[in-house]
Scaffold this active site. Structure first.
Site, PDB file in Angstrom:
ATOM      1  N   LYS A  64       1.774  -5.334   0.094  1.00  0.00           N
ATOM      2  CA  LYS A  64       3.209  -5.641   0.165  1.00  0.00           C
ATOM      3  C   LYS A  64       3.562  -6.191   1.541  1.00  0.00           C
ATOM      4  CE  LYS A  64       4.252  -2.262  -3.387  1.00  0.00           C
ATOM      5  NZ  LYS A  64       4.549  -0.869  -3.719  1.00  0.00           N
ATOM      6  N   GLN A 108       6.824   4.318  -0.779  1.00  0.00           N
ATOM      7  CA  GLN A 108       5.708   4.272  -1.725  1.00  0.00           C
ATOM      8  C   GLN A 108       5.550   5.625  -2.430  1.00  0.00           C
ATOM      9  OE1 GLN A 108       3.754   1.458  -2.412  1.00  0.00           O
ATOM     10  NE2 GLN A 108       2.917   2.723  -4.042  1.00  0.00           N
ATOM     11  N   ASP A 131      13.291  -1.363  -4.899  1.00  0.00           N
ATOM     12  CA  ASP A 131      12.571  -0.879  -6.076  1.00  0.00           C
ATOM     13  C   ASP A 131      13.510  -0.716  -7.270  1.00  0.00           C
ATOM     14  OD1 ASP A 131       9.828  -0.634  -5.963  1.00  0.00           O
ATOM     15  OD2 ASP A 131       9.857   1.302  -4.911  1.00  0.00           O
TER      16      ASP A 131
END
Ligand code: NAD
Length: 310
Positions: A64, A108, A131
């Site tokens: 990422k 994460q 997200d």
């Protein structure tokens, strides 16, 4: 039958190349990032937080960060010890919320057991929640306010691939989403509803899934069971979007070796479907591309300019 999806010559279905589309989106993010910088002097900033040293999470986070740099973003990686307290993590999230150079925050998952994942995800400013897991974004998506929401990356990637395959109009199509997770299944169903598809959501208690599947124009499989959806479940003319990523033993590659397969049995389904996404090379690369797209979207909104277009 086995083989590389991209090189099989007995395939009748169109293989939807998520890697190529993902690269196309990343190139577009890069170009639109340049335009935003030129017009508003704003550089999108993405902060990725990793707690602990889980090897798979380390790889995801590194990928990422690399992609964010390739997009021309400011990219920050916060690697924290596995024993950090929840209070310290909330404090870090609070600082990132308050930092005007950061437009996207990604924590994460999974987090260590002593940290309440829900509490941490809810602490992220919804405008920076790239997200798309915050209840505000879930609510915006479910009320069809897509122009305000940040949509979870994996279903957003499936949605974009479907739009590219069918063109702008998905209305009236029969769509089946297999799986009802908050991360994939439910937001996928909401996106298809917002396109005026007739949406069915199947799950572990669904009866006669094969028959249900056969009547669909679109099947999105997000289950986490290797090759569960057999080829003859896919009706002729249907499009199969395979979200699953499952690692299975591959003794043919050598002792102890593994390979990735989806939730759809690709080798069978390729002879039935009109189009199908492979695993790997389908939804995986789209997911990371949509994370970049979401970060740019968040930066554009913070700068008061129109959302980017993909
Ligand atoms: P999850 O475990 O949270 O949800 C799985 C869903 O499948 C549940 O709703 C369950 O009811 C349903 N299910 C289980 N058994 C079933 C059965 N026999 N028949 C019908 N439905 C059944 O999983 P998730 O987080 O939604 O992920 C699903 C898969 O997608 C996993 O393989 C995961 O690795 C993969 N995934 C891929 C990406 C990507 O970037 N490509 C992103 C997220 C998840």
């Amino acid at each position: 039958m086995t083989g590389d999806p991209a090189t099989r010559d007995d395939a009748s279905a169109e293989i939807i190349d998520g890697k190529a589309v993902g690269e196309d989106i990343v190139a577009s993010v890069r170009a639109q990032t340049e335009a935003l910088r030129a017009a508003s002097n704003v550089t999108p900033g993405l902060a990725v937080v990793l707690v602990g040293a889980d090897p798979a999470s380390q790889v995801y986070v590194r990928n990422k960060s690399v992609k964010a740099e390739a997009c021309g973003f400011k990219s920050e990686q916060h690697t924290m010890p596995a024993d950090m307290s929840e209070a310290d993590l909330l404090d870090l999230v609070g600082r990132l919320n308050a930092d005007p150079s950061i437009h996207g925050i990604l924590v994460q998952l999974p987090l260590p057991d002593h940290i309440d994942e829900t509490r941490v995800l809810r602490a992220i400013d919804p405008r920076k929640d790239v997200d798309g897991f915050h209840p505000i974004n879930v609510g915006l998506l479910s009320t069809g306010a897509l122009e305000e929401a940040l949509v979870p990356c994996t279903p957003a990637g499936c949605h974009l691939l479907l739009k590219r395959r069918f063109g702008a109009d998905l209305s009236g199509r029969n769509a089946l989403v297999i799986g009802r997770s908050n991360i994939v299944g439910k937001p996928m169903a909401q996106l298809l509803l917002s396109e005026s598809c007739t949406v069915t959501v199947a799950h572990s208690r669904t009866r006669d899934l094969p028959a249900l599947c056969r009547s669909m124009d679109i099947v999105v499989a997000a289950v986490g069971r290797p090759e569960m959806v057999r080829g003859d479940w896919i009706g002729p003319g249907a499009v199969a979007i395979d979200v699953g990523i499952n690692r299975i033993d591959a003794p043919e590659k050598g002792p102890g070796k593994a390979r990735l397969v989806g939730d759809v049995c690709f080798d069978e389904a390729v002879g039935h479907a009109a189009a199908i996404t492979p695993v790997p090379g389908g939804i995986g690369p789209m997911t990371i591309a949509m994370l970049m797209a979401n970060t740019l979207t968040a930066a554009c909104r913070a700068a008061g300019v129109d959302d980017p277009r993909f």
